[in-house]
Design a protein around this motif. Structure first.
Motif, PDB file in Angstrom:
ATOM      1  N   GLY A 226       0.776  -1.226   0.000  1.00 58.64           N
ATOM      2  CA  GLY A 226       0.000   0.000   0.000  1.00 58.64           C
ATOM      3  C   GLY A 226       0.807   1.274   0.000  1.00 58.64           C
ATOM      4  O   GLY A 226       0.236   2.363  -0.068  1.00 58.64           O
ATOM      5  N   ARG A 227       2.120   1.174   0.055  1.00 53.96           N
ATOM      6  CA  ARG A 227       2.966   2.364  -0.020  1.00 53.96           C
ATOM      7  C   ARG A 227       4.184   2.038  -0.882  1.00 53.96           C
ATOM      8  O   ARG A 227       4.652   0.905  -0.896  1.00 53.96           O
ATOM      9  N   LEU A 228       4.714   3.082  -1.541  1.00 57.78           N
ATOM     10  CA  LEU A 228       5.794   2.841  -2.481  1.00 57.78           C
ATOM     11  C   LEU A 228       7.170   2.815  -1.831  1.00 57.78           C
ATOM     12  O   LEU A 228       8.019   2.013  -2.208  1.00 57.78           O
ATOM     13  N   SER A 229       7.436   3.732  -0.893  1.00 54.16           N
ATOM     14  CA  SER A 229       8.831   3.976  -0.520  1.00 54.16           C
ATOM     15  C   SER A 229       9.305   3.234   0.715  1.00 54.16           C
ATOM     16  O   SER A 229      10.435   2.769   0.740  1.00 54.16           O
ATOM     17  N   SER A 230       8.522   3.167   1.762  1.00 55.91           N
ATOM     18  CA  SER A 230       9.062   2.583   2.980  1.00 55.91           C
ATOM     19  C   SER A 230       7.956   2.091   3.894  1.00 55.91           C
ATOM     20  O   SER A 230       6.777   2.439   3.743  1.00 55.91           O
ATOM     21  N   SER A 525      11.971  -5.269  -5.559  1.00 58.57           N
ATOM     22  CA  SER A 525      10.605  -5.268  -5.038  1.00 58.57           C
ATOM     23  C   SER A 525       9.731  -4.380  -5.905  1.00 58.57           C
ATOM     24  O   SER A 525      10.165  -3.327  -6.399  1.00 58.57           O
ATOM     25  N   TYR A 526       8.513  -4.838  -6.095  1.00 53.98           N
ATOM     26  CA  TYR A 526       7.513  -4.097  -6.869  1.00 53.98           C
ATOM     27  C   TYR A 526       6.378  -3.772  -5.909  1.00 53.98           C
ATOM     28  O   TYR A 526       5.837  -4.673  -5.257  1.00 53.98           O
ATOM     29  N   THR A 527       6.056  -2.491  -5.772  1.00 56.07           N
ATOM     30  CA  THR A 527       5.016  -2.086  -4.826  1.00 56.07           C
ATOM     31  C   THR A 527       4.014  -1.179  -5.520  1.00 56.07           C
ATOM     32  O   THR A 527       4.338  -0.533  -6.521  1.00 56.07           O
ATOM     33  N   THR A 528       2.793  -1.158  -4.990  1.00 57.52           N
ATOM     34  CA  THR A 528       1.775  -0.248  -5.508  1.00 57.52           C
ATOM     35  C   THR A 528       1.188   0.549  -4.348  1.00 57.52           C
ATOM     36  O   THR A 528       1.195   0.085  -3.202  1.00 57.52           O
ATOM     37  N   GLN A 529       0.687   1.724  -4.663  1.00 57.82           N
ATOM     38  CA  GLN A 529       0.064   2.569  -3.644  1.00 57.82           C
ATOM     39  C   GLN A 529      -1.260   3.070  -4.187  1.00 57.82           C
ATOM     40  O   GLN A 529      -1.299   3.790  -5.201  1.00 57.82           O
ATOM     41  N   LYS A 557       2.875   3.100  -8.872  1.00 55.89           N
ATOM     42  CA  LYS A 557       3.655   1.855  -8.863  1.00 55.89           C
ATOM     43  C   LYS A 557       5.145   2.179  -8.786  1.00 55.89           C
ATOM     44  O   LYS A 557       5.582   3.223  -9.259  1.00 55.89           O
ATOM     45  N   SER A 558       5.876   1.221  -8.217  1.00 55.84           N
ATOM     46  CA  SER A 558       7.316   1.434  -8.090  1.00 55.84           C
ATOM     47  C   SER A 558       8.048   0.123  -8.227  1.00 55.84           C
ATOM     48  O   SER A 558       7.614  -0.915  -7.708  1.00 55.84           O
ATOM     49  N   SER A 559       9.175   0.164  -8.929  1.00 54.35           N
ATOM     50  CA  SER A 559      10.096  -0.976  -8.987  1.00 54.35           C
ATOM     51  C   SER A 559      11.423  -0.504  -8.425  1.00 54.35           C
ATOM     52  O   SER A 559      11.965   0.492  -8.894  1.00 54.35           O
ATOM     53  N   GLN A 560      11.896  -1.214  -7.427  1.00 54.07           N
ATOM     54  CA  GLN A 560      13.165  -0.805  -6.824  1.00 54.07           C
ATOM     55  C   GLN A 560      14.167  -1.948  -6.884  1.00 54.07           C
ATOM     56  O   GLN A 560      13.864  -3.069  -6.517  1.00 54.07           O
ATOM     57  N   TYR A 561      15.381  -1.607  -7.343  1.00 51.92           N
ATOM     58  CA  TYR A 561      16.486  -2.556  -7.373  1.00 51.92           C
ATOM     59  C   TYR A 561      17.531  -2.089  -6.370  1.00 51.92           C
ATOM     60  O   TYR A 561      17.902  -0.927  -6.368  1.00 51.92           O
ATOM     61  N   HIS A 584      12.199   3.199  -9.997  1.00 57.93           N
ATOM     62  CA  HIS A 584      11.422   3.794 -11.074  1.00 57.93           C
ATOM     63  C   HIS A 584       9.957   3.791 -10.669  1.00 57.93           C
ATOM     64  O   HIS A 584       9.426   2.759 -10.256  1.00 57.93           O
ATOM     65  N   MET A 585       9.304   4.936 -10.754  1.00 61.33           N
ATOM     66  CA  MET A 585       7.912   5.062 -10.307  1.00 61.33           C
ATOM     67  C   MET A 585       7.024   5.504 -11.464  1.00 61.33           C
ATOM     68  O   MET A 585       7.435   6.339 -12.280  1.00 61.33           O
ATOM     69  N   THR A 586       5.822   4.979 -11.526  1.00 63.94           N
ATOM     70  CA  THR A 586       4.867   5.406 -12.549  1.00 63.94           C
ATOM     71  C   THR A 586       3.562   5.835 -11.872  1.00 63.94           C
ATOM     72  O   THR A 586       3.263   5.413 -10.756  1.00 63.94           O
ATOM     73  N   ASP A 587       2.830   6.700 -12.580  1.00 63.88           N
ATOM     74  CA  ASP A 587       1.552   7.221 -12.081  1.00 63.88           C
ATOM     75  C   ASP A 587       1.695   7.976 -10.771  1.00 63.88           C
ATOM     76  O   ASP A 587       0.749   8.005  -9.970  1.00 63.88           O
ATOM     77  N   ILE A 588       2.840   8.580 -10.540  1.00 67.04           N
ATOM     78  CA  ILE A 588       2.954   9.442  -9.356  1.00 67.04           C
ATOM     79  C   ILE A 588       2.273  10.763  -9.684  1.00 67.04           C
ATOM     80  O   ILE A 588       2.186  11.155 -10.842  1.00 67.04           O
TER      81      ILE A 588
END
Lengths: 797, 320
Positions: A226-230, A525-529, A557-561, A584-588
């Motif tokens: 439910g959250r992108l960053s942390s 990790s791939y996360t969505t908010q 959405k976010s993909s973090q390496y 990389h984040m999309t739809d922010i």
């Protein structure tokens, strides 16, 4: 061909799961399970490393202090590592599954004449396939120089590498270039939507009630989303099961008091912890129109039903009243009810029912020649969650976590109420109530499964997946936007689902031990908010609005390496690490150029129906990358860390900055931190914290044009200008009062100086016309904190 | 344990010490609050390249001498006012006709066409401005703009007769019938002249979108999506009875322009409505700063607008 590939994949997975257990079946194995707790208080210890010293194989206790390891039949040894406690070693003869309670003794007060060392649990860090995890407890928070006399959890988190404060007067954080709404704060599993008090100077987390703090910088476990960053996972104390204990403190801004103890010894305990600020009372003496008060109240009940069942009920209640020009009232409360159940030695469960509510009201009064207007703006969010989480300890090499949850959310993005008075020939006062944005409801479902697997002595994997379904429910007007303009609206029936967002979020991590004291880690990790927050200021403020994703504003959405290396030196007391990441984040989302947070027409026009603020927003892409270097020491006398972070963050969103890439509001290329704590004597310790980082970016007006007799000011590109760099040095001295042997009452004084160098750190810039020449605009930087000494008194018995 | 003789026997020593500590803490707190500094305001030095080319000009299908004004933007930081830009080379072309602009000798910064000229609806006009160095870097700069002149609406007829208007007031009710075509305007700005004097009236577009607001600076024109086709429409306006007498000439004029021009006009109004471009109204403080759009390239180095639009009109002498 597809079916053949699937069969092959399945066979490989079965192979991976069974090879280690096949090998070990030649010896009988049993489970050793149980809890690790504090010997004096009975407090369950989170993240304690429990291991077999002969096989160097171990596991961390979970969020409730539970562990399970696999042992061979016969003689076995179990040992523990946990910061702040003495290591323990237990010999056992195992003939069947065994349940034990390990009681750890807090480490002795530091002795000058010993070279004794407090262990740092390095084994756990070297073998765990987890990147970007920072672990703190309330003692770590207290070691930092206090801010205005208060040890604050968020202020402690802000000095960690990869994390920066949104601004100096805010407890909001930006993690690896993400915005402050992209962080999930959990207090005993309950989400907290507003984490600040007093316009951002303090956080809502009462350090005296806190037991454990885990900060996940992007590599978030699959059981959360439910959250992108942390994720900032804060666990509170359970309450002393054996003795009544009281602790508290008195400071210049606020005071706090905690009382905990058994209701039934070793069975039921409670803890009540409160904090109250009286700064407003002092200010009222100077300026009667100013008010600044807040309070926090944490309550928890902990009941041990039997060896296999335990119940926790914890609540938080907090309130803010501020009146400086505009009135603002914030109200935060959470309630968590959790039931731990051990089905069998290998299966541990936690079932939770969680309620969280945040609501704020801002009010303003304005008067012109013939009119007056008084209005208040209300906004808030509520949610109820039911979730079940399971830890299945398959064998010594596999720990499987799985679970599911359902959440109901109610958003009230904005409601305007007030009175408008027209003073003309006839004075006429008209009340109005505008639903500026309709209330919205969401139903959310989530499931997850993950496994932490040890492949060899050096190589371990973590892999998992989270699936979530986010459904917008009707009962309000839904707007259709084309080219960001409302073209149609439809009233969706209550309980009808009009938008669905399904996401699959893989989480993968790998850890490879290059030697006994070093390891390489990597993760994806791939996360969505789906819950969105729009803010007027980068640090958050009274007009922040939570609203759900829908067909116009899609989930972010976010993909973090991540890639990292950690190395221990000097008897594992010095830790050096380097971490790199790309996100990389999309739809922010961001406000479009010229967006207005409060349309004047919605205030002055009575009978206006909902106004769609989504027209003000634009969605696009963002990316951030960086490197974090840290050197950390855990010596007895001197401990702390030195860190340097290079981090960049960019956005590219249509209709903002002419569609060109621009700097994110949270772009700060350089950050250098030093934190040192020196235990000079048994009674005295000194700590220092220094931060130097790049200045905040901002958009400034710098040119003027004249057309048709009217002057029009022009601005730089979005966030093109960077304010001067930020520097601050804080010092703190703690002196414990003399004590007689066996004395129960302990007290200490803390003297702190915030911003010792009195460096004026500019938070924002005001542009005002010069009095001498109205055509000149003077840029006035506003710095909130000068040199501020503080003193506080703390006690416990 | 021996009693501490500093305290009477009935007094609890620990409580006294705690109380004294507490008093000391309160005194220190009050001193700290009064002595410590809080908010500071500091002068911030801002270095920017704040020189932009400002263009204010228009080109229509009217046969007149057309003008363009060139300025260099003023500085908010130094107070340097907007200054005229002299010596530029300007021409306008639709690849069929080319119009050169010459600087007026009496009014520097004002450039005009050589004699009367007119544009044609449906054509795209390319403006070129060269031979100037705005940012004083020693290199000559060039600026361009491309704009479509919409096909003007074509008036068929204008009817006028006495009667009750929409508010049930007696007046002269007028209907101006027109056609609009593919490549026609997105917006029309209508106004009424009575004997060549500008007159406000209530204007409505019954066959358009119905969205009307004179303060919005335009009516949304009906959209024609297929080349070769057209839409019939009329505009309705009324004039109060005491104003019009027999023999008066009633004129109905429309400026036909694109949505880009409409956007600029609306943004300009929003950013300057207080009369002072520097925001003091709370609603302005609650806005994201933004620049008014421009059709002058390159973006970021230019401001203002080059307005290309067409004009339609119809007139009639009023008889009772």
């Amino acid at each position: 061909m597809k079916a053949k590939t699937m069969r092959q994949t399945l066979l490989i997975l079965i192979f991976l799961f069974t090879i280690p257990s096949t090998y070990s079946q030649s010896l009988r194995t049993y489970s050793i399970n149980g809890y690790v707790q504090d010997k004096e208080s009975g407090e369950r210890l989170i993240g304690c490393y429990v291991f077999d010293p002969e096989k160097s194989r171990g596991i961390l206790t979970n969020s409730f202090g539970y562990f399970n390891i696999t042992a061979n039949e016969g003689n076995n040894k179990i040992a523990t590592h946990y910061l702040g406690y003495n290591d323990q070693s237990i010999s056992l003869i195992i003939i069947n599954d065994t349940t034990i309670i390990i009681k750890l003794t807090p480490a002795q007060p530091f002795k000058l004449d010993e070279v004794s060392i407090i262990s740092s649990g390095f084994e756990a860090k070297l073998s765990r396939p987890q990147t970007g995890l920072l672990n703190l407890n309330s003692k770590d928070v207290k070691r930092l120089p206090s801010f205005l006399g208060e040890s604050d959890v968020m202020r402690a988190i802000q000095v960690l590498p990869g994390i920066q404060a949104a601004n100096e007067r805010s407890t909001g954080i930006s993690v690896r270039g993400g915005s402050i709404d992209q962080n999930l704060f959990l207090l005993d599993d309950a989400p907290v939507f507003q984490i600040s008090h007093m316009m951002g100077f303090f956080s809502v987390f009462n350090n005296d009630a806190v037991k454990d703090i885990k900060v996940y910088k992007g590599d978030i476990p699959a059981n959360y989303g439910g959250r992108l960053s942390s994720l900032i996972d804060i666990r509170t104390k359970d309450g002393n099961l054996q003795n009544v204990a009281v602790s508290g403190g008195v400071g210049i801004i606020c005071s706090n008091l905690s009382v905990e103890g058994p209701i039934v010894k070793n069975r039921v305990s409670f803890i009540v912890s409160g904090k109250y600020s009286y700064l407003g009372l002092l200010y009222k003496r100077i300026e009667s129109n100013v008010d600044l008060t807040f309070y926090d109240l944490n309550c928890k009940l902990n009941a041990v039903i039997n060896n296999n069942n335990r119940i926790y009920i914890s609540s938080y209640n907090g309130n803010d009243n501020s009146k400086i020009g505009m009135n603002a009232n914030y109200h935060n409360n959470t309630l968590s009810m959790r039931w731990n159940h051990i089905y069998n030695p290998k299966l541990f469960s936690n079932v939770s029912l969680i309620y969280s509510n945040y609501r704020y009201t801002t009010s303003y009064s304005t008067e012109t020649n013939n009119n007056s207007l008084n209005y208040s703006w209300n906004s808030g969010i509520q949610q109820i969650t039911l979730k079940a989480e399971y830890n299945y300890y398959l064998n010594s090499n596999n720990t499987i976590d799985f679970g599911a949850s359902t959440t109901y959310k109610n958003f009230m993005p904005g409601k305007l109420e007030g009175n408008k008075t027209v003073i003309d020939n006839i004075t006429k006062s008209e009340p109005f109530s505008n639903r500026v944005v309709d209330e919205q409801r969401v139903q959310e479902y989530a499931m997850y499964i993950s496994n932490q697997q040890k492949i060899t002595e050096k190589l371990s994997f973590k892999y998992g997946i989270r699936a979530s379904l986010y459904q917008d429910m009707g009962g309000h007007w839904v707007y259709k936007l084309i080219n960001h303009q409302v073209v149609d609206s439809v009233y969706e029936a209550k309980n009808k689902t009009y938008a669905n967002f399904f996401s699959l979020e893989p989480r993968i991590g790998i850890n490879y031990r290059t030697s006994n004291n070093s390891a390489i880690k990597a993760s994806y990790s791939y996360t969505t908010q789906q819950d969105q927050l729009i803010m007027k200021t980068n640090g958050g403020g009274p007009l922040d609005v939570w609203f759900p994703s829908d067909n116009n504003i899609k989930p972010q959405k976010s993909s973090q390496y991540s890639l990292g290396y950690v190395h221990y030196m000097l008897n594992n007391l010095l830790e050096a690490s380097i971490d790199g990441y790309y996100k990389h984040m999309t739809d922010i989302i961001d406000y479009k150029d010229g967006a207005s947070f409060l349309e004047s027409s919605s205030v002055y026009t009575i009978n206006k129906t909902s106004y769609n603020f989504e027209e003000q927003l634009r969605a696009g892409n963002g990316y951030s990358y960086g490197t974090e270097l840290m050197l950390k020491s855990d010596f007895n006398k001197l401990n702390g860390f030195i860190s340097y972070t290079y981090a960049r963050s960019f956005r590219k969103i249509p209709d903002i900055n002419h569609g060109q890439t621009y700097l994110s509001p949270f772009d700060k290329p350089h950050a250098f931190d030093v934190f040192l704590n020196y235990n000079a004597t048994k009674r005295m310790s000194i700590s220092a914290n220094f931060r130097c980082q790049s200045g905040q970016v901002t958009t400034i007006p710098f040119y003027v044009i004249e057309m048709w007799g009217k002057a029009l000011s022009g601005y730089s590109n979005r966030n093109e200008y960077r304010l001067p760099s930020y520097q601050r040095l804080d010092l703190s001295l703690t002196i414990k009062n003399k004590e007689h042997p066996g004395q129960y009452y302990h007290s200490e004084w803390n003297f702190s100086i915030t911003n010792v160098l009195n460096h004026a750190n500019i938070q924002y810039v005001n542009f005002v016309s010069s009095k001498e020449n109205p055509n000149i605009i003077n840029a006035k930087g506003v710095s909130m904190l000068g040199i501020i000494p503080s003193v506080s008194y703390h006690f416990n018995f | 344990m021996q009693h501490d003789t500093r305290f009477p026997k009935y007094v609890n020593r620990k409580a006294v010490i705690f109380f004294v500590n507490y008093i000391l803490l309160c005194v220190c707190s009050v001193m700290v609050i009064f002595l410590s500094s809080c908010q500071q305001n500091l002068d911030v030095e801002i270095k920017t390249n704040d020189k932009l080319l400002v263009v204010n000009g228009e080109f229509t299908n009217d046969s007149v001498v057309h003008s363009i004004e060139l300025y260099c933007s003023g500085s908010l930081i130094t107070g340097r006012p907007q200054a005229v830009v002299s010596g530029a080379t300007i021409y306008l072309t639709d690849k069929t006709d080319t119009f050169n602009y010459i600087e007026n000798r009496d009014t520097l910064g004002l450039y005009q066409t050589l004699g009367k000229c007119r544009g044609k609806g449906g054509h795209i006009y390319h403006l070129s401005i060269t031979n100037i160095d705005i940012d004083k870097d020693g290199k000559l700069d060039s600026y361009t703009a491309n704009s479509l002149m919409p096909l003007p609406i074509k008036f068929d007829s204008l009817t006028s007769k006495r009667g009750l208007d929409g508010d049930r007031n007696m007046g002269v009710i007028n209907r101006a019938y027109y056609k609009t075509f593919y490549n026609g305007p997105d917006y029309v700005y209508p106004y009424v002249l009575l004997n060549k004097l500008h007159l406000y009236g209530t204007i409505t577009d019954r066959l358009g979108s119905g969205e009307i607001n004179r303060a919005e600076k335009g009516l949304i024109a009906p959209k024609v999506v297929s080349p070769g086709s057209f839409v019939n429409n009329f505009s309705y306006f009324s004039i109060s009875k005491n104003t019009v007498v027999k023999g008066d000439t009633i004129s109905f004029i429309c400026f036909n322009f694109t949505k880009e021009i409409y956007g600029f006009l609306k943004e300009f109004d929003n950013n300057t409505y207080s009369g002072d471009s520097f925001q003091e109204n709370i609603y302005d403080q609650l806005k994201i700063p933004s620049n008014v759009s421009t059709n002058i390239e390159p973006a970021g180095k230019s401001a203002g607008y080059f307005f290309v639009y067409s004009v339609s009109s119809i007139s009639k002498v009023f008889y009772e």
